[in-house]
Scaffold this motif. Structure first.
Motif, mmCIF file in Angstrom:
data_model
loop_
_atom_site.group_PDB
_atom_site.id
_atom_site.type_symbol
_atom_site.label_atom_id
_atom_site.label_comp_id
_atom_site.label_asym_id
_atom_site.label_seq_id
_atom_site.Cartn_x
_atom_site.Cartn_y
_atom_site.Cartn_z
ATOM 1 N N ARG A 106 -2.418 -4.045 20.460
ATOM 2 C CA ARG A 106 -2.919 -3.654 21.781
ATOM 3 C C ARG A 106 -1.962 -4.012 22.913
ATOM 4 N NH1 ARG A 106 -9.262 -5.522 21.574
ATOM 5 N NH2 ARG A 106 -9.860 -4.262 19.791
ATOM 6 N N ASP A 147 -7.126 1.663 19.253
ATOM 7 C CA ASP A 147 -6.021 0.698 19.343
ATOM 8 C C ASP A 147 -4.684 1.378 19.054
ATOM 9 O OD1 ASP A 147 -7.652 -1.491 19.941
ATOM 10 O OD2 ASP A 147 -8.112 -1.802 17.822
ATOM 11 N N ASN A 170 -1.642 2.076 21.689
ATOM 12 C CA ASN A 170 -0.278 1.644 21.372
ATOM 13 C C ASN A 170 0.687 2.808 21.579
ATOM 14 O OD1 ASN A 170 2.083 1.356 19.506
ATOM 15 N ND2 ASN A 170 1.176 -0.668 19.154
ATOM 16 N N THR A 180 -4.941 -1.596 29.807
ATOM 17 C CA THR A 180 -5.806 -2.599 29.164
ATOM 18 C C THR A 180 -7.128 -2.735 29.922
ATOM 19 O OG1 THR A 180 -3.872 -3.768 28.388
ATOM 20 C CG2 THR A 180 -5.913 -5.018 28.413
ATOM 21 N N TYR A 236 -10.290 -1.568 27.677
ATOM 22 C CA TYR A 236 -10.906 -2.673 26.924
ATOM 23 C C TYR A 236 -11.888 -3.450 27.787
ATOM 24 C CZ TYR A 236 -7.391 -1.632 23.442
ATOM 25 O OH TYR A 236 -6.619 -0.976 22.520
#
Lengths: 251, 260
Positions: free
Chosen positions: B100, B200, B204, B256, B260
């Motif tokens: 991540r 994920d 990436n 992020t 997330y």
């Protein structure tokens, strides 16, 4: 202003708020050798770079007439209609490529012929310049004079209608300068191009050019035969020629 | 008035730079469509060389960094987790930290240091030595001929290096955890696979591509912004590096925070 091969129509050029050329209306005939003269800072380099398409006019337009049709010069016209070569005072060669690859660059990019024909064409041009043995060298390995020859070869490979020479004999010994002068004349005839030479060497200009273009204070003061420019009553031109004669006689 | 000017000048300067960069990006995209039928072989060759210099030549340093990082994570984290279920926890840590977060950003910094600086300095030097002018005279668009192969080469390289780094770090971590803490290999792998979602992997890849485009775009932009003298070459290179690093950090944090 006549209906020449290339015309500057009200062309101005400014950079960072400074006007370097102002409202130029100039017409250049096809197939002649022009020499661009005038004091330093008068606008010679900018004029050459506008003509070569390196700079674009801030206002006004450059036009080219070929086969009776008139086009405004832009990138597409430079690719298909008006091909040019520029012999730079310094640099102008791709330092990460060999001499051979530099000359072949426009041919490979436009892919108008096979790799075999490109090979033959480049070798022929290297032969004309007596530089066959330098094909694999990098530009940085060559002398100042030879780098200029490669620049000329690169210009010729593009089969140009217009070749621009920026101070072609500057920094060369008399023998090399004479050789460059002979080459300019020879290629001018052989390739039937229009040539423009920016120089501070009035003797070279008067000797080689069909027309002198006198540029100073951001504008073209006169375009005429060398004899007519030498006889000019314009105070700016007279002063410049006088100072040149003085410095030449002191040398 | 003076104070307002003093406060406003840097802001206005940054806004102008941002606008110029936006114009540079749009012109580069337009140049691709204008010139796509010319010089494809040369462009492909240049992009391939860029991948060679950026990705293949960077494999040793990326391998070394991977060893340092999986060693540090395994040693630091492994010491504090209970023996039972350590593999599952370590696997989860590797997903969170490597896939991540760290893989794209570490690879980006390696690429900025090795290739971003090289591109900015090379293009600056080409400006000073009239190589770019020479291309323009020949009717060759520098944005198409110079910028596009570098953007493609750098982006592909970051994507490949990021995948290589991710796999190497996870495998290395798994082996080291097994050696130091006797964590069963299957348990570690289970920890990785149970916690790794398609999102994920996608994040990436998204980060790698975004960083690749940003780094190559900024380094080419600053390189081609050189105007007059060789003294500008280090200045432009420094600007390219600093701005690339800032952008990568900001984009990484933003992605992020959003996902997330």
């Amino acid at each position: 202003m006549g209906n020449g091969f290339i015309r500057f129509r009200d062309v101005s050029f400014a950079i960072e708020g400074r006007t370097l050329l102002e409202k130029l209306n100039v017409s250049l005939e096809q197939g002649l050798i022009y020499a661009l003269i005038g004091p330093n800072g008068g606008g010679k380099s900018v004029f050459m770079k506008l003509l070569g398409g390196i700079f674009e006019p801030t206002s006004g337009a450059l036009e080219v007439t070929i086969d009776g049709k008139t086009y405004q010069v832009d990138d597409a016209i430079k690719r298909h209609i008006l091909r040019s070569g520029f012999v730079f005072e310094h640099g102008g060669l791709m330092n990460n490529m060999s001499v051979f690859d530099n000359i072949a660059l426009p041919l490979r990019y436009y892919r108008t012929m096979s790799e075999k024909d490109i090979d033959l064409g480049v070798r022929r041009i290297l032969g004309l310049l007596e530089m066959e043995s330098h094909g694999d060298s990098r530009p940085s390995q060559l002398s100042h004079g030879n780098r200029r020859l490669v620049n000329i070869a690169m210009a010729l490979a593009n089969n140009p209608q217009l070749i621009l020479y920026d101070s072609p004999t500057l920094g060369l010994d008399p023998g090399a300068a004479r050789a460059i002068k002979t080459l300019i004349r020879r290629f001018h005839k052989q390739y039937n191009v229009t040539s423009m030479i920016a120089t501070n060497d009035i003797d070279l200009a008067a000797d080689i050019a069909d027309r002198l273009v006198f540029i100073d204070k951001s504008t073209v003061l006169m375009i005429d035969t060398p004899a007519a420019v030498m006889r000019s009553d314009d105070p700016g031109i007279k002063d410049y020629l006088k100072s040149y004669t003085l410095s030449s006689s002191q040398e | 008035m003076d104070i307002i000017e003093k406060i406003g000048a840097p802001f206005s300067h940054r806004l102008t730079s941002l606008f110029n960069f936006g114009y540079f990006v749009s012109e580069t995209i337009a140049s691709f469509f204008r010139n796509v039928r010319y010089g494809r072989r040369l462009l492909f060759r240049n992009a391939a060389f860029q991948v060679l210099f950026t990705a293949v030549d960077a494999v040793p340093i990326v391998t070394l960094l991977s060893i340092f990082i999986f060693s540090a994570i395994v040693k630091q984290v492994g010491t504090y987790v209970p023996q039972s279920g350590a593999g599952l926890f370590l696997g989860k840590m590797f997903v969170i930290l490597i896939i991540r977060e760290l893989a794209p950003i570490i690879i980006s910094f390696v690429v900025i240091a090795r290739s971003g600086t090289a591109i900015a300095a090379e293009l600056s030097s080409m400006m000073v030595h009239e190589e770019i002018s020479s291309l323009k005279v020949l009717g060759i668009d520098p944005l198409y001929f110079i910028v596009i192969p570098r953007v493609v080469g750098i982006t592909v390289s970051i994507l490949c290096l990021s995948m290589f780094f991710t796999v190497l770090t996870i495998v290395g971590g798994m082996l080291l955890a097994n050696y130091y803490f006797a964590v069963p290999l299957h348990q570690f792998l289970e920890g990785v696979l149970d916690n790794m979602t398609p999102l994920d992997v996608l994040i990436n890849i998204l980060k790698s591509v975004l960083f690749g485009l940003t780094i190559s775009g900024l380094c080419c932009y600053y390189g081609l912004s050189t105007k007059y003298s060789p003294t500008e070459i280090p200045q432009m290179t420094t600007k390219a590096v600093i701005n690339s690093m800032i952008c990568c950090f900001v984009f990484s944090a933003a992605i992020t925070l959003v996902y997330y």
